[in-house]
Design a protein around this motif. Structure first.
Motif, short mmCIF file in Angstrom:
data_model
loop_
_atom_site.label_atom_id
_atom_site.label_comp_id
_atom_site.label_asym_id
_atom_site.label_seq_id
_atom_site.Cartn_x
_atom_site.Cartn_y
_atom_site.Cartn_z
N GLN A 299 -2.27 16.69 19.18
CA GLN A 299 -1.10 15.64 18.43
C GLN A 299 -1.06 14.48 18.99
O GLN A 299 -1.10 14.26 20.06
CB GLN A 299 0.03 16.78 18.99
N ASN A 300 -1.09 13.77 17.87
CA ASN A 300 -1.12 12.25 18.37
C ASN A 300 -0.43 11.64 17.00
O ASN A 300 -0.60 11.94 15.82
CB ASN A 300 -2.54 11.84 18.65
N GLN A 301 -0.25 10.30 17.37
CA GLN A 301 0.28 9.34 16.34
C GLN A 301 -0.75 8.62 15.67
O GLN A 301 -1.81 8.39 16.35
CB GLN A 301 1.22 8.36 16.93
N ILE A 302 -0.59 8.57 14.30
CA ILE A 302 -1.77 7.85 13.42
C ILE A 302 -1.07 6.81 12.78
O ILE A 302 -0.17 6.56 12.53
CB ILE A 302 -2.36 8.90 12.45
N SER A 303 -1.86 5.73 12.70
CA SER A 303 -1.57 4.49 12.05
C SER A 303 -1.60 4.67 10.66
O SER A 303 -2.23 5.54 9.97
CB SER A 303 -2.14 3.19 12.62
N ALA A 304 -0.77 3.62 9.82
CA ALA A 304 -1.06 3.71 8.33
C ALA A 304 -2.41 3.44 7.98
O ALA A 304 -3.12 2.48 8.42
CB ALA A 304 -0.20 2.60 7.97
N THR A 305 -3.00 4.14 7.03
CA THR A 305 -4.40 4.04 6.50
C THR A 305 -4.76 3.01 5.74
O THR A 305 -5.66 2.41 5.79
CB THR A 305 -4.84 5.41 5.81
N LEU A 306 -3.55 2.27 5.33
CA LEU A 306 -3.81 1.18 4.45
C LEU A 306 -3.14 -0.02 4.96
O LEU A 306 -3.63 -1.15 4.96
CB LEU A 306 -3.29 1.34 3.08
N GLY A 307 -1.98 0.33 5.83
CA GLY A 307 -1.43 -0.68 6.47
C GLY A 307 -0.53 -1.88 5.89
O GLY A 307 -0.34 -1.74 4.47
N SER A 308 0.26 -2.47 6.68
CA SER A 308 1.38 -3.58 5.83
C SER A 308 0.59 -4.60 5.19
O SER A 308 1.03 -5.09 4.04
CB SER A 308 2.08 -4.33 7.05
N GLU A 309 -0.75 -4.87 5.47
CA GLU A 309 -1.56 -5.95 4.71
C GLU A 309 -1.62 -5.44 3.19
O GLU A 309 -1.32 -6.18 2.19
CB GLU A 309 -2.77 -6.33 5.25
N GLN A 310 -2.10 -4.07 2.99
CA GLN A 310 -2.26 -3.83 1.58
C GLN A 310 -0.88 -3.42 0.96
O GLN A 310 -1.00 -3.84 -0.16
CB GLN A 310 -3.01 -2.31 1.80
N LEU A 311 0.24 -3.20 1.83
CA LEU A 311 1.68 -2.87 1.05
C LEU A 311 1.85 -4.23 0.63
O LEU A 311 2.26 -4.50 -0.56
CB LEU A 311 2.33 -2.22 2.04
N GLN A 312 1.59 -5.58 1.35
CA GLN A 312 1.91 -6.71 0.90
C GLN A 312 1.29 -7.03 -0.35
O GLN A 312 1.82 -7.89 -1.14
CB GLN A 312 1.85 -7.81 2.14
N ARG A 313 -0.13 -6.82 -0.30
CA ARG A 313 -0.72 -7.12 -1.57
C ARG A 313 -0.28 -6.28 -2.68
O ARG A 313 -0.31 -7.07 -3.86
CB ARG A 313 -2.38 -6.84 -1.18
N GLY A 314 -0.01 -5.08 -2.53
CA GLY A 314 0.44 -4.42 -3.70
C GLY A 314 1.87 -5.08 -3.95
O GLY A 314 1.95 -5.13 -5.48
N LEU A 315 2.85 -5.23 -3.26
CA LEU A 315 4.08 -6.16 -3.74
C LEU A 315 3.88 -7.35 -4.26
O LEU A 315 4.38 -7.69 -5.30
CB LEU A 315 5.01 -6.18 -2.44
N PHE A 316 2.74 -8.15 -4.03
CA PHE A 316 2.36 -9.43 -4.30
C PHE A 316 1.87 -9.36 -5.72
O PHE A 316 2.12 -10.07 -6.63
CB PHE A 316 1.47 -10.17 -3.31
N ALA A 317 1.12 -8.24 -5.88
CA ALA A 317 0.51 -8.03 -7.45
C ALA A 317 1.73 -7.60 -8.26
O ALA A 317 1.99 -8.00 -9.37
CB ALA A 317 -0.30 -6.90 -7.41
#
Length: 618
Positions: free
Chosen positions: A353-371
């Motif tokens: 059982q472990n924590q996993i980070s975002a597979t796409l991350g904040s950078e991809q989210l920012q790019r999506g919102l920018f688009a």
């Protein structure tokens, strides 16, 4: 074309839209955030921001290993059924964007967005073994009494604390009462086993609530069980376990043999028990067969929920039974798979059982919102260029649609556990163009009516009647596509389909209850009514054909007459007047009312007479 004669109240429509679809939902979200806010102790509480899925937020990964107590092999069919059971436990209340998949021959990887508490881990790792219990009572799925009929409130909390049990679990006193009633019963189907606390729990159970059909196993085999069937069509009180699922050696689906051994056309499931199971099942069916319904039934329980509850028509002495009824080929195969899975001595061990980070991350989210912002900016620029000041109505409508979408998604995140993934954000970005398309269709219909010489007020009314048919047809296609995508796909594509369908519904609401009423109000403003050159509705910009309105006046664009050479101006004016009197006679009176046939003929005669006088003068 018939016009709508009902009185329009655009201001009231706009106010109701604002209150019912924005202010009230946002008020509910704000109240939930204040009194049931999300925190480390309450991860499912309300938040002003929508919940994010694994690809944007990260979460918890739990690796489960399926093991059997008897050393038998775990089959692929059993692993597939185990994944279905775990998915039902994790994702029963909505689109949570949880990812559950097999890894290797005996491992299941469960990835859940956000933080996961120990109770959730214990829930998904519980064994899901099958049990056969006698049916004592069957009732309608809806509650027949208020929950207050059972011990509740401070008294229940005090009693639970005194006995060291949780308030929503049977107390030690209630368990002792059940054990005493079971010991004093004449047989496992004796109704005297039903204690007042069990009856109260049965009366208060609501099987139409999906939360009561999540399953979870862990039921005590020596006590009575109050539960629902998997589809929520009925609720049951079941006696203690009589036959374990591990006593079942095989379960297969097929056509049930007839009375003479011939193959019938009835689908069903055949069961085979081992020697110990044969003895138990013979004793059970011998006792149940002569009883009255529903006590002649036995329930097949998997993961705390009833899979099937067939009647015992005759004692089964050879360990070979068949379940028949209104089965289809697929439903019989599904029940056989569930029985086969539940018959395995299968348990799950938490290997990691472990924590996993975002597979796409904040950078991809920012790019999506920018688009998305780029797409929105292009829509705004096009609207302002094409429709001038009228384009501001497109911007306002997009803002209203965006506010409604945000509030709805935030409420779904709180109430249903919905998680917004990057494909879901893509659906929102695509919806910007679909939403603007509705406004363009409406505005172009209004322009068409203005080109026919109608006033802006009439153009808005008639243009709306023509535009809404096109809008409804286009949005129906979008919604149908979203529904098909949602039910035919899994994972991120379902998130895209969900947001696309949601924004389609909101788009229709906005264009009906905001864009059209605001346009009705703008039709009364002189800036738009008189066709100012920056309004987007000016006759010169729309190239409205000149129309003679009597007394030397024209409606529409007179640019051709005004720009003609001085020597040719009289000839051009006579040409326009003559053409108007013959083929383009006025059809609309000065007050905007449609002329009758007699009025049109009178206007034609008057126009022809004036045209003849002008020709004699020149």
């Amino acid at each position: 074309m018939a016009t709508d004669t009902r009185r329009s109240r655009p201001v009231r429509t706009i106010v109701l839209l604002t209150i019912l679809t924005i202010l009230l939902p946002f008020g509910a979200l704000l109240a939930g955030w204040q009194f049931d806010g999300k925190s480390s102790d309450n991860p499912d509480g309300a938040s002003l921001a929508p919940g994010l899925a694994l690809d944007l937020q990260g979460g918890t990964q739990v690796i489960l290993k399926a093991v059997t107590s008897d050393g038998s092999e775990v089959t692929p069919e059993a692993m597939e059924e185990a994944i279905g059971v775990i998915r039902q436990r994790v994702d029963a209340n909505g689109v949570t964007e949880a990812e559950i998949a097999s890894q290797g021959d005996n491992q299941i990887v469960v990835e859940i967005p956000g933080e996961v508490d120990d109770e959730t881990v214990a829930l998904i790792s519980q064994a899901a073994q099958m049990k056969f219990r006698p049916v004592l009572t069957i009732g309608n799925p809806i509650p027949t009494a208020q929950p207050s009929a059972s011990p509740s409130g401070d008294a229940a909390d005090d009693a639970a604390a005194e006995d060291g049990a949780a308030a929503d679990q049977p107390t030690k006193k209630e368990i002792a009462e059940q054990e005493e009633a079971i010991e004093s019963a004449t047989d496992p189907s004796d109704l005297a086993q039903i204690t007042p606390s069990v009856q109260a729990a049965f009366d208060a159970l609501d099987c139409t609530d999906p939360k009561n059909r999540e399953g979870g196993g862990g039921d005590n085999p020596n006590l009575l069980l109050v539960t629902c069937d998997q589809v929520g069509s009925a609720k049951y009180i079941l006696g203690p376990v009589e036959v374990d699922g591990t006593d079942l050696t095989s379960a297969t689906s097929g056509l049930i043999p007839g009375a003479n051994g011939s193959v019938s056309n009835t689908w069903g499931v055949s069961l085979d028990f081992n020697s110990e199971g044969t003895t138990k099942f013979r004793e059970t069916t011998e006792r149940l067969t002569p009883l009255e319904p529903p006590r002649n039934q036995f329930a097949i329980v998997l993961d705390g929920l009833i899979v099937s509850a067939p009647s015992s028509n005759q004692p089964i002495t050879n360990g070979q039974a068949s379940i028949s009824g209104s089965f289809t080929r697929d439903s019989a195969a599904t029940l056989a798979n569930q029985l086969s899975f539940g018959s395995l001595p299968l348990t799950f061990e938490v290997e990691g059982q472990n924590q996993i980070s975002a597979t796409l991350g904040s950078e991809q989210l920012q790019r999506g919102l920018f688009a998305g912002l780029i797409g929105l900016a292009l829509v705004v620029v096009y609207s302002m260029f094409q429709y001038r000041t009228l384009g501001l109505l497109t911007v306002m409508s997009l803002i209203v649609a965006g506010a409604m979408t945000y509030v709805v998604i935030a409420l779904l995140s709180w109430g249903m556990g919905y998680r917004l993934s990057l494909p879901g954000i893509a659906g929102l970005i695509v919806a910007i163009g679909f939403t603007a398309d509705s406004f363009i269709v409406y505005f172009e219909r209004i322009r068409d009516e203005l080109r026919d010489g109608r006033t802006l007020r009439l153009a808005v009314q008639r243009g709306w009647l023509r535009a809404r048919r096109t809008i409804y047809a286009a949005k129906a296609v979008n919604l149908l596509s979203a529904v098909i995508l949602y039910f035919m796909t899994v994972g991120g594509v379902r998130g895209f389909a969900f947001t696309l369908g949601l924004t389609t519904i909101i788009d229709v609401m906005v264009v009906i209850w905001f864009t059209h009423p605001v346009m009705e109000l703008l039709a009364k403003v002189p800036f738009f009514r008189d066709g100012h050159k920056w309004s987007g509705l000016s006759p010169d910009r729309l190239d409205v054909a000149p129309r003679y309105r009597g007394a030397g006046r024209f409606s529409g664009s007179t640019a051709e007459v005004a720009d003609a050479p001085v020597a040719d101006a009289p000839d051009r004016e006579r040409e326009l007047v003559s053409a108007q009197s013959v083929s383009n006679a006025p059809r609309v009176a000065e007050d905007g009312r449609r002329m009758t046939i007699a009025e049109r003929r009178a206007a034609e005669r008057k126009a022809a007479a004036e045209a003849a006088q002008n020709e004699e003068k020149h």
